[in-house]
Scaffold this motif. Structure first.
Motif, PDB file in Angstrom:
ATOM      1  N   ALA A 182       0.824  -1.211   0.000  1.00 39.67           N
ATOM      2  CA  ALA A 182       0.000   0.000   0.000  1.00 39.67           C
ATOM      3  C   ALA A 182       0.852   1.252   0.000  1.00 39.67           C
ATOM      4  CB  ALA A 182      -0.932   0.003   1.213  1.00 39.67           C
ATOM      5  N   LYS A 183       2.152   1.054   0.205  1.00 39.59           N
ATOM      6  CA  LYS A 183       3.055   2.206   0.243  1.00 39.59           C
ATOM      7  C   LYS A 183       3.502   2.546  -1.164  1.00 39.59           C
ATOM      8  CE  LYS A 183       7.475   3.698   2.184  1.00 39.59           C
ATOM      9  NZ  LYS A 183       8.621   3.290   3.002  1.00 39.59           N
ATOM     10  N   HIS A 184       3.174   3.706  -1.637  1.00 41.50           N
ATOM     11  CA  HIS A 184       3.504   4.115  -2.996  1.00 41.50           C
ATOM     12  C   HIS A 184       4.470   5.285  -2.983  1.00 41.50           C
ATOM     13  CE1 HIS A 184       0.450   1.418  -4.345  1.00 41.50           C
ATOM     14  NE2 HIS A 184      -0.524   2.092  -3.731  1.00 41.50           N
ATOM     15  N   SER A 185       5.220   5.422  -4.030  1.00 41.98           N
ATOM     16  CA  SER A 185       6.122   6.565  -4.171  1.00 41.98           C
ATOM     17  C   SER A 185       5.313   7.827  -4.367  1.00 41.98           C
ATOM     18  CB  SER A 185       7.054   6.340  -5.375  1.00 41.98           C
ATOM     19  OG  SER A 185       7.787   7.494  -5.635  1.00 41.98           O
TER      20      SER A 185
ATOM     21  N   CYS B 290       3.457  -2.653 -28.813  1.00 39.67           N
ATOM     22  CA  CYS B 290       2.658  -3.257 -27.751  1.00 39.67           C
ATOM     23  C   CYS B 290       2.680  -2.392 -26.494  1.00 39.67           C
ATOM     24  CB  CYS B 290       3.177  -4.656 -27.439  1.00 39.67           C
ATOM     25  SG  CYS B 290       4.893  -4.661 -26.846  1.00 39.67           S
ATOM     26  N   MET B 291       1.617  -2.503 -25.716  1.00 35.68           N
ATOM     27  CA  MET B 291       1.499  -1.745 -24.471  1.00 35.68           C
ATOM     28  C   MET B 291       1.836  -2.646 -23.286  1.00 35.68           C
ATOM     29  SD  MET B 291       0.801   1.167 -23.139  1.00 35.68           S
ATOM     30  CE  MET B 291       0.441   1.828 -21.500  1.00 35.68           C
ATOM     31  N   PRO B 292       2.982  -2.402 -22.611  1.00 32.97           N
ATOM     32  CA  PRO B 292       3.338  -3.249 -21.467  1.00 32.97           C
ATOM     33  C   PRO B 292       2.487  -2.894 -20.248  1.00 32.97           C
ATOM     34  CG  PRO B 292       4.924  -1.502 -21.700  1.00 32.97           C
ATOM     35  CD  PRO B 292       3.974  -1.353 -22.853  1.00 32.97           C
ATOM     36  N   ALA B 293       2.448  -3.782 -19.260  1.00 31.57           N
ATOM     37  CA  ALA B 293       1.700  -3.532 -18.023  1.00 31.57           C
ATOM     38  C   ALA B 293       2.566  -3.920 -16.828  1.00 31.57           C
ATOM     39  CB  ALA B 293       0.402  -4.339 -18.015  1.00 31.57           C
ATOM     40  N   LEU B 294       3.005  -2.921 -16.050  1.00 29.85           N
ATOM     41  CA  LEU B 294       3.825  -3.140 -14.856  1.00 29.85           C
ATOM     42  C   LEU B 294       3.370  -2.185 -13.759  1.00 29.85           C
ATOM     43  CD1 LEU B 294       7.380  -3.509 -16.441  1.00 29.85           C
ATOM     44  CD2 LEU B 294       6.046  -5.328 -15.366  1.00 29.85           C
ATOM     45  N   ASP B 295       3.809  -2.467 -12.542  1.00 27.20           N
ATOM     46  CA  ASP B 295       3.467  -1.617 -11.399  1.00 27.20           C
ATOM     47  C   ASP B 295       4.767  -1.124 -10.773  1.00 27.20           C
ATOM     48  OD1 ASP B 295       2.800  -0.556  -8.893  1.00 27.20           O
ATOM     49  OD2 ASP B 295       1.042  -1.837  -8.758  1.00 27.20           O
ATOM     50  N   CYS B 296       4.986   0.202 -10.834  1.00 29.42           N
ATOM     51  CA  CYS B 296       6.209   0.783 -10.254  1.00 29.42           C
ATOM     52  C   CYS B 296       5.918   1.594  -9.006  1.00 29.42           C
ATOM     53  CB  CYS B 296       6.931   1.641 -11.287  1.00 29.42           C
ATOM     54  SG  CYS B 296       5.935   2.989 -11.965  1.00 29.42           S
ATOM     55  N   THR B 297       4.695   1.412  -8.455  1.00 27.55           N
ATOM     56  CA  THR B 297       4.321   2.241  -7.311  1.00 27.55           C
ATOM     57  C   THR B 297       5.010   1.821  -6.021  1.00 27.55           C
ATOM     58  OG1 THR B 297       2.393   0.836  -6.913  1.00 27.55           O
ATOM     59  CG2 THR B 297       2.086   2.784  -8.312  1.00 27.55           C
ATOM     60  N   ASP B 298       5.696   0.678  -6.030  1.00 30.80           N
ATOM     61  CA  ASP B 298       6.434   0.233  -4.842  1.00 30.80           C
ATOM     62  C   ASP B 298       7.940   0.402  -5.043  1.00 30.80           C
ATOM     63  OD1 ASP B 298       6.341  -0.697  -2.222  1.00 30.80           O
ATOM     64  OD2 ASP B 298       6.748  -2.764  -2.850  1.00 30.80           O
ATOM     65  N   ASN B 299       8.312   1.425  -5.901  1.00 32.27           N
ATOM     66  CA  ASN B 299       9.704   1.804  -6.160  1.00 32.27           C
ATOM     67  C   ASN B 299      10.474   0.802  -7.010  1.00 32.27           C
ATOM     68  OD1 ASN B 299       9.645   4.284  -4.924  1.00 32.27           O
ATOM     69  ND2 ASN B 299      10.344   3.520  -2.939  1.00 32.27           N
ATOM     70  N   ASP B 300       9.771  -0.140  -7.661  1.00 32.22           N
ATOM     71  CA  ASP B 300      10.436  -0.980  -8.663  1.00 32.22           C
ATOM     72  C   ASP B 300      10.373  -0.204  -9.988  1.00 32.22           C
ATOM     73  OD1 ASP B 300      10.787  -3.493  -7.016  1.00 32.22           O
ATOM     74  OD2 ASP B 300       8.600  -3.192  -6.887  1.00 32.22           O
TER      75      ASP B 300
ATOM     76  N   ALA C 166       0.788   3.805 -14.754  1.00 32.52           N
ATOM     77  CA  ALA C 166       0.584   2.421 -15.199  1.00 32.52           C
ATOM     78  C   ALA C 166       1.902   1.734 -15.537  1.00 32.52           C
ATOM     79  CB  ALA C 166      -0.358   2.367 -16.398  1.00 32.52           C
ATOM     80  N   GLY C 167       3.010   2.257 -15.030  1.00 32.96           N
ATOM     81  CA  GLY C 167       4.299   1.603 -15.226  1.00 32.96           C
ATOM     82  C   GLY C 167       4.869   1.720 -16.629  1.00 32.96           C
ATOM     83  N   TYR C 168       4.377   2.678 -17.431  1.00 31.98           N
ATOM     84  CA  TYR C 168       4.914   2.859 -18.783  1.00 31.98           C
ATOM     85  C   TYR C 168       5.106   4.338 -19.064  1.00 31.98           C
ATOM     86  CZ  TYR C 168       5.461   3.336 -23.742  1.00 31.98           C
ATOM     87  OH  TYR C 168       5.953   3.704 -24.970  1.00 31.98           O
ATOM     88  N   GLY C 169       6.318   4.691 -19.580  1.00 30.72           N
ATOM     89  CA  GLY C 169       6.620   6.061 -19.963  1.00 30.72           C
ATOM     90  C   GLY C 169       7.031   6.154 -21.420  1.00 30.72           C
ATOM     91  N   ASP C 170       6.295   6.932 -22.194  1.00 32.74           N
ATOM     92  CA  ASP C 170       6.615   7.139 -23.615  1.00 32.74           C
ATOM     93  C   ASP C 170       7.503   8.371 -23.738  1.00 32.74           C
ATOM     94  OD1 ASP C 170       6.809   7.500 -26.306  1.00 32.74           O
ATOM     95  OD2 ASP C 170       4.684   7.921 -26.645  1.00 32.74           O
ATOM     96  N   PHE C 171       8.813   8.139 -23.830  1.00 30.98           N
ATOM     97  CA  PHE C 171       9.783   9.221 -23.996  1.00 30.98           C
ATOM     98  C   PHE C 171      10.397   9.180 -25.397  1.00 30.98           C
ATOM     99  CE2 PHE C 171       9.771   8.312 -19.390  1.00 30.98           C
ATOM    100  CZ  PHE C 171       9.406   9.566 -18.907  1.00 30.98           C
TER     101      PHE C 171
ATOM    102  N   THR D 211       2.331  -9.901 -17.364  1.00 28.43           N
ATOM    103  CA  THR D 211       2.094 -10.763 -16.202  1.00 28.43           C
ATOM    104  C   THR D 211       3.120 -10.578 -15.097  1.00 28.43           C
ATOM    105  OG1 THR D 211       3.401 -12.563 -17.166  1.00 28.43           O
ATOM    106  CG2 THR D 211       1.046 -12.492 -17.701  1.00 28.43           C
ATOM    107  N   GLN D 212       4.216  -9.885 -15.382  1.00 26.87           N
ATOM    108  CA  GLN D 212       5.298  -9.784 -14.419  1.00 26.87           C
ATOM    109  C   GLN D 212       4.861  -9.063 -13.150  1.00 26.87           C
ATOM    110  OE1 GLN D 212       8.416 -11.164 -14.381  1.00 26.87           O
ATOM    111  NE2 GLN D 212       8.331 -10.398 -12.284  1.00 26.87           N
ATOM    112  N   GLY D 213       4.168  -7.967 -13.288  1.00 33.88           N
ATOM    113  CA  GLY D 213       3.628  -7.274 -12.121  1.00 33.88           C
ATOM    114  C   GLY D 213       4.417  -6.059 -11.727  1.00 33.88           C
ATOM    115  N   TYR D 214       5.611  -6.238 -11.106  1.00 34.97           N
ATOM    116  CA  TYR D 214       6.367  -5.127 -10.534  1.00 34.97           C
ATOM    117  C   TYR D 214       7.502  -4.691 -11.465  1.00 34.97           C
ATOM    118  CZ  TYR D 214       3.971  -6.028  -6.142  1.00 34.97           C
ATOM    119  OH  TYR D 214       3.017  -6.194  -5.166  1.00 34.97           O
ATOM    120  N   GLY D 215       7.559  -3.398 -11.777  1.00 34.70           N
ATOM    121  CA  GLY D 215       8.616  -2.868 -12.615  1.00 34.70           C
ATOM    122  C   GLY D 215       8.142  -1.658 -13.407  1.00 34.70           C
ATOM    123  N   GLU D 216       8.924  -1.255 -14.403  1.00 34.36           N
ATOM    124  CA  GLU D 216       8.569  -0.097 -15.236  1.00 34.36           C
ATOM    125  C   GLU D 216       9.226  -0.242 -16.606  1.00 34.36           C
ATOM    126  OE1 GLU D 216       8.512   4.810 -15.071  1.00 34.36           O
ATOM    127  OE2 GLU D 216       9.935   3.696 -13.823  1.00 34.36           O
TER     128      GLU D 216
END
Length: 590
Positions: free
Chosen positions: A25-28, A45-55, A74-79, A179-184
């Protein structure tokens, strides 16, 4: 936050964070330094990851990219709007560093670059950067990316991914994993291309010459100036897609090719520079004494030259038969050989195979200008060759020849009609040299019933100097002397007037042993072929080129073979002589 576990409890085969720890529950709460879009570029393709726990990725540094971020939506940055600014060249390797967050002891970093531009991050386009282990603070992982040799210049999508998983250098299939879950994941643009050239765009001695130079592009180096100074430039007109070689006579001098305003370096080098034009227009050809942009005075005088194009191949040598028609492709905008009561001469050849060469007609193409030129008659002269490919002595003259036909041609010149005028040569027979093809010259001089006589212009065609063995000659003194005529629309280009000579050749037939018993003419033939033989001709057969026997009489009547009923084409004439000897030869039926 996950409780700290001993490092010994983790290995290369450690489970991913999602398999052992629920979402925290702790988010950046740190603000992002760059604001990406939340959707991937079109087609990817659009990836799906969760970086709210600092991953997450906090910095990417690569070839001029230095982008600091926090967790993207949503764990994705278009730069992809951020591109590499340092030179990235095919066949070279470049360092990359990725700083990650503190969400999990294992943060695995991977990169994909879409080299084949198929909008898919393929496994073959994968680079494993590495895995970091730290639970107290984020660390920076450094590696390198090798740009494959042969990669074309262009812009390529680059995907950088961090995931809370155990390290696995072969895991090259996760660019689109959901499906990985945590990352960016963050996307950037890599520009592959040749480094911008450096050069000298200074010109303290100004421009010389003052006018722009347009090279002919005929495969030979052309001098722009022989009195150039260092510290100045010449303007050269170029065409997009054409390769140009700029050279200076002092091989130690430094060359810079700049744009027309002198603000952008297009190419540079010492002594000689080859550059393929990327635009059509003017460029500046700078010369300096060295790479430090040294200039000079008259002591630095030199020649500047430019080369482009290729030397044209030599034309196919004409088949010197009876009919000779060297028409080329007339260019009515430029190629008129001017004449006012002048004699104009062109060369032609009598083939060595001839036993007799009879000139029937001459056809010339011309423009009678308004004011009275009516092409009422012509004087014709046949001249020998001087031995230097110029008209020689007159060997035959025909005066007052009235045209047998005057044909209006479909093209006009400057609003004037153009004509093909045919003149009867009176079956004039020329000498034959059995050892070699013999060059002769035919000269025409137009006369007019009008008074005063007005101009007749002879239509010509263009050729590049250096390959044509002879060209148009003109006499202003009724054939006493002749001068070569050169009307050039560009350097190295001349014009030759259009002629057609119709003649009949009596060509000798040669058997296997090389002895000659039979001669024949004309060739080409219209109706009757005359065949002469030192021995009695017992039988004649005519075959087409497929070997089929033609329905032609096998007898010679008054020395002539009737071919009038045959269709135009090439035929083989087979003669059976007294004693059974066979001699065959080829003729063309008109």
């Amino acid at each position: 936050m996950l409780a700290l576990l001993p490092f010994a409890g983790f290995s290369q085969s450690a489970k991913s964070k999602v398999s052992v720890h629920p979402l925290s529950a702790k988010h950046s709460t740190a603000a992002a330094l760059k604001t990406p879009t939340s959707a991937s570029p079109a087609a990817y393709c659009m990836p799906a990851l969760d970086c709210t726990d600092n991953d997450m990725i906090t910095n990417v540094t690569f070839a001029g990219i230095n982008n600091e971020t926090t967790c993207s939506p949503a764990g994705y940055g278009d730069f992809t709007a951020i591109t590499t600014t340092d030179p990235v060249l095919a066949g070279s390797s470049y360092p990359i560093s990725v700083t990650v967050g503190t969400g999990w002891p294992y943060e695995n970093v991977s990169v994909w670059i879409d080299y084949d531009m198929n909008d898919v991050f393929d496994a073959s386009e994968f680079t494993y950067v590495g895995n970091l282990i730290d639970v107290a603070s984020g660390l920076t992982l450094s590696g390198s990316i090798a740009i494959p040799a042969g990669t074309p210049n262009g812009s390529y999508a680059m995907r950088v991914r961090v995931a809370a998983v155990g390290s696995d250098p072969t895991d090259n299939t996760l660019a689109c994993d959901i499906t990985q879950g945590y990352g960016e994941t963050e996307d950037y643009t890599v520009v592959v291309g040749v480094a911008a050239p450096t050069g000298c765009l200074t010109s303290p001695n100004g421009a010389y010459p003052s006018s722009a130079f347009t090279p002919a592009c005929n495969g030979t180096a052309q001098s722009i100036t022989t009195a150039g100074w260092a510290g100045e430039y010449s303007t050269v007109n170029v065409t997009s897609g054409t390769a140009y070689t700029f050279s200076v006579s002092n091989a130690a001098y430094f060359i810079t090719i700049g744009d027309s305003t002198g603000t952008t370096v297009l190419a540079s080098g010492t002594g000689s520079v080859t550059w393929t034009a990327t635009m059509t227009g003017a460029v500046r050809f700078y010369v300096h004494t060295d790479v430090n942009c040294g200039s000079g005075t008259s002591a630095t005088v030199h020649t500047r030259s430019v080369l482009c194009g290729t030397v044209p191949p030599p034309p196919v040598e004409p088949d010197y038969g009876c009919d000779q028609n060297y028409t080329g492709e007339p260019d009515l905008a430029n190629n008129i050989t001017k004449s006012l009561n002048y004699s104009v001469a062109n060369d032609f050849f009598v083939p060595m195979e001839s036993e007799q060469y009879i000139m029937n007609t001459i056809t010339a193409t011309m423009v009678p200008l308004a004011g009275g030129a009516d092409m009422s008659s012509f004087d014709i002269k046949i001249l020998s060759d001087s031995g230097t490919k110029t008209p020689g002595a007159v060997i035959h003259t025909i005066t007052g020849v009235v045209p047998t036909t005057v044909t209006t041609l479909p093209d006009t010149f400057a609003g004037y009609a153009t004509y093909a005028v045919t003149l009867d040569m009176g079956n004039y027979s020329l000498p034959v040299n059995a050892a070699a093809d013999t060059r002769y010259w035919v000269s025409l001089q137009a006369t007019s019933a009008s008074s005063p006589a007005s101009s007749i212009y002879w239509i010509g065609y263009k050729y590049v100097e250096g390959w044509v063995t002879a060209s148009n000659y003109q006499s202003t003194d009724n054939g006493a002397t002749y001068t070569q005529i050169i009307y050039a629309s560009a350097p190295g280009q001349h014009y030759d007037s259009i002629w057609s000579i119709d003649a009949e050749c009596a060509l000798a037939a040669v058997n296997e042993a090389g002895s000659r018993e039979v001669s024949y003419y004309p060739n080409p033939v219209r109706d009757y072929l005359t065949i002469n033989s030192k021995k009695t001709i017992e039988t004649v057969h005519v075959y087409n080129v497929a070997g089929q026997k033609m329905p032609v009489s096998s007898k010679i009547v008054n020395g002539k073979l009737d071919m009038s009923k045959l269709t135009p084409g090439v035929y083989i004439i087979s003669t059976i002589l007294e004693g059974g000897k066979n001699e065959s030869f080829k003729v063309i039926k008109k």
